[in-house]
Design an enzyme around this catalytic site. Structure first.
Site, mmCIF file in Angstrom:
data_model
loop_
_atom_site.group_PDB
_atom_site.id
_atom_site.type_symbol
_atom_site.label_atom_id
_atom_site.label_comp_id
_atom_site.label_asym_id
_atom_site.label_seq_id
_atom_site.Cartn_x
_atom_site.Cartn_y
_atom_site.Cartn_z
ATOM 1 N N SER A 170 16.673 -69.270 15.804
ATOM 2 C CA SER A 170 17.664 -68.452 16.290
ATOM 3 C C SER A 170 17.989 -67.313 15.362
ATOM 4 O O SER A 170 18.808 -67.255 14.505
ATOM 5 C CB SER A 170 18.896 -69.300 16.501
ATOM 6 O OG SER A 170 18.714 -70.611 17.070
ATOM 7 N N LYS A 186 26.591 -69.097 12.396
ATOM 8 C CA LYS A 186 25.684 -67.865 12.365
ATOM 9 C C LYS A 186 25.260 -67.317 13.715
ATOM 10 O O LYS A 186 25.347 -65.926 14.078
ATOM 11 C CB LYS A 186 24.258 -68.107 11.537
ATOM 12 C CG LYS A 186 23.200 -67.128 12.114
ATOM 13 C CD LYS A 186 21.612 -67.874 11.758
ATOM 14 C CE LYS A 186 21.450 -68.940 12.921
ATOM 15 N NZ LYS A 186 20.101 -69.182 12.941
ATOM 16 N N LYS A 192 19.947 -67.084 23.548
ATOM 17 C CA LYS A 192 20.454 -68.269 22.599
ATOM 18 C C LYS A 192 21.665 -68.093 21.856
ATOM 19 O O LYS A 192 22.485 -68.962 21.920
ATOM 20 C CB LYS A 192 19.296 -68.359 21.540
ATOM 21 C CG LYS A 192 19.420 -69.499 20.589
ATOM 22 C CD LYS A 192 19.561 -70.632 21.106
ATOM 23 C CE LYS A 192 20.105 -71.822 19.931
ATOM 24 N NZ LYS A 192 20.406 -73.096 20.364
HETATM 25 P P1 NAD Z 1 16.761 -76.569 8.726
HETATM 26 O O1 NAD Z 1 17.612 -76.116 7.775
HETATM 27 O O2 NAD Z 1 16.666 -78.093 8.994
HETATM 28 O O3 NAD Z 1 15.208 -76.112 8.562
HETATM 29 C C1 NAD Z 1 14.908 -74.976 8.133
HETATM 30 C C2 NAD Z 1 13.540 -74.983 7.273
HETATM 31 O O4 NAD Z 1 13.212 -73.785 6.997
HETATM 32 C C3 NAD Z 1 13.949 -75.832 6.136
HETATM 33 O O5 NAD Z 1 13.094 -76.797 6.095
HETATM 34 C C4 NAD Z 1 13.522 -74.890 4.964
HETATM 35 O O6 NAD Z 1 13.141 -75.526 3.713
HETATM 36 C C5 NAD Z 1 12.648 -73.746 5.611
HETATM 37 N N1 NAD Z 1 12.482 -72.716 4.784
HETATM 38 C C6 NAD Z 1 13.407 -71.830 4.533
HETATM 39 N N2 NAD Z 1 13.131 -70.647 3.891
HETATM 40 C C7 NAD Z 1 11.742 -70.800 3.973
HETATM 41 C C8 NAD Z 1 10.773 -69.811 3.539
HETATM 42 N N3 NAD Z 1 10.914 -68.925 2.990
HETATM 43 N N4 NAD Z 1 9.304 -70.203 3.996
HETATM 44 C C9 NAD Z 1 9.133 -71.437 4.399
HETATM 45 N N5 NAD Z 1 9.992 -72.442 5.029
HETATM 46 C C10 NAD Z 1 11.591 -71.873 4.687
HETATM 47 O O7 NAD Z 1 17.282 -75.924 10.370
HETATM 48 P P2 NAD Z 1 16.948 -76.420 11.805
HETATM 49 O O8 NAD Z 1 18.071 -77.401 12.063
HETATM 50 O O9 NAD Z 1 15.644 -76.893 11.682
HETATM 51 O O10 NAD Z 1 16.862 -75.110 12.284
HETATM 52 C C11 NAD Z 1 15.870 -73.822 12.318
HETATM 53 C C12 NAD Z 1 16.059 -72.839 13.575
HETATM 54 O O11 NAD Z 1 16.480 -73.426 14.864
HETATM 55 C C13 NAD Z 1 17.629 -72.257 13.088
HETATM 56 O O12 NAD Z 1 17.373 -70.927 13.450
HETATM 57 C C14 NAD Z 1 18.650 -72.768 13.978
HETATM 58 O O13 NAD Z 1 19.751 -72.153 14.050
HETATM 59 C C15 NAD Z 1 17.825 -73.119 15.170
HETATM 60 N N6 NAD Z 1 18.184 -74.270 16.022
HETATM 61 C C16 NAD Z 1 18.666 -75.561 15.253
HETATM 62 C C17 NAD Z 1 18.831 -76.427 16.217
HETATM 63 C C18 NAD Z 1 19.445 -78.033 15.619
HETATM 64 O O14 NAD Z 1 20.003 -78.834 16.416
HETATM 65 N N7 NAD Z 1 19.110 -78.124 14.327
HETATM 66 C C19 NAD Z 1 18.847 -76.317 17.590
HETATM 67 C C20 NAD Z 1 18.538 -75.313 18.236
HETATM 68 C C21 NAD Z 1 18.335 -74.124 17.376
#
Ligand code: NAD
Length: 291
Positions: A99, A241, A172
């Site tokens: 997102s 965010k 989104k």
């Molecule tokens: P999360 O924090 O669980 O996962 C993010 C991952 O990115 C982590 O495993 C982290 O180690 C990794 N990361 C961070 N910096 C990095 C880098 N430089 N290189 C490689 N990996 C890196 O977040 P999430 O809940 O999986 O969400 C991911 C995206 O999806 C976000 O943008 C969030 O807003 C969106 N989203 C989340 C949900 C939800 O229900 N969790 C639903 C819809 C959308």
């Protein structure tokens, strides 16, 4: 389950709450997935389901025509794209499923063109939707590039075309502003009703048969708040965010969202009063305990 072996190699970068089950589904569907996350624990979880775990983002992306990003925010997306840009193949397509911020997404697409294309494909449906392949995928991009990802995306959910590059990220953020505002006012209503002496389950059943229903009354309250688990898998910080991206977008187009701005202030208060890693559903508890 679909057969994706013909899609060629897919790089998947960002194996968190969402990325891990999404990448695992692609592996199960027959795709060759080269995966990377900064966290070793996440990489090893993906190795166990049959993905090739890579030591760097560039190593994952170098052999792929399709590169999926599922990262926390635009800062990190841009940083990772900087790392992989030199190794991306001619004609590669970056699919930003994070997102991210729509204007930054457009700028990134311009920076990568013409050697590499970018589509934004953020999702709704949470961790459960990611596990079950039932995400709503909001796509922004050129039609021919969107056609390239249809098979792959069908393993993860239902693709909805929002418009050109950045439109998926815009929709989104706006969706999450709605979702967060619903959750806040639902939590206020549930707290008021309970303090009046109404049974919360009866209240939810009535809301869900009436015009006050929403994802908050149908999903978040019954599944994560009423049982007291607060484990939806979507962090409060990530929701805030997205809300800020949406209100900034509204300001950019000259239509400031007054209710949305207030919702951002309230959610920011809750974020300041809760642990940094709090689940977003914890705002309900925070509201019920706040004077
Ligand atoms: P999360 O924090 O669980 O996962 C993010 C991952 O990115 C982590 O495993 C982290 O180690 C990794 N990361 C961070 N910096 C990095 C880098 N430089 N290189 C490689 N990996 C890196 O977040 P999430 O809940 O999986 O969400 C991911 C995206 O999806 C976000 O943008 C969030 O807003 C969106 N989203 C989340 C949900 C939800 O229900 N969790 C639903 C819809 C959308």
């Amino acid at each position: 389950m679909h057969e994706l072996a013909a899609s060629g190699t897919v790089a998947f970068i960002g194996l968190g709450a969402m990325g891990t089950p999404m990448a695992a589904r692609l592996v199960e569907a027959g795709a060759r997935v080269r995966a990377y996350d900064v966290a070793e624990k996440a990489r090893s979880a993906l190795r166990q389901v049959g993905a090739e775990s890579c030591a760097t983002a560039a190593e994952a992306a170098s052999e792929a025509q399709l590169v999926i990003l599922m990262l926390p925010n635009s800062d990190i997306v841009e940083n990772v794209v900087e790392q992989i840009h030199p190794v991306l193949q001619d004609g590669a397509l970056v699919i930003d499923m994070s997102s991210s911020e729509p204007l930054r997404t457009r700028a990134l697409a311009e920076r990568l063109a013409p050697k590499v294309s970018l589509v934004d494909a953020p999702v709704s449906g949470g961790v459960v939707g990611a596990r079950n392949g039932q995400l709503t995928i909001m796509v922004g991009g050129e039609p021919d590039q969107i056609d390239r990802i249809r098979d792959l995306m069908s393993v993860l959910g239902t693709l909805k075309v929002a418009g050109g590059v950045g439109a998926g990220h815009a929709v989104k953020a706006l969706n999450n502003l709605l979702s967060a505002t619903h959750l806040w006012v639902t939590s206020e209503a549930m707290t008021a009703g309970q303090q009046f002496g109404v049974d919360p389950e009866a209240m939810l059943e009535i809301f869900n048969g009436s015009s006050g229903r929403s994802g908050s009354t149908e999903n978040k309250w019954p599944n994560f708040i009423l049982p007291g688990t607060y484990n939806s898998g979507f962090a409060l910080a990530l929701m805030l965010k997205d809300m800020r991206i949406a209100t900034e977008l509204a300001r950019d187009v000259g239509l400031p969202s007054r209710l949305g701005e207030t919702a951002v202030e309230r959610w920011a208060d809750a974020a300041a009063g809760l642990p940094a890693n709090a689940d977003h559903t914890e705002v309900a508890r925070w509201i019920s305990e706040s004077p």
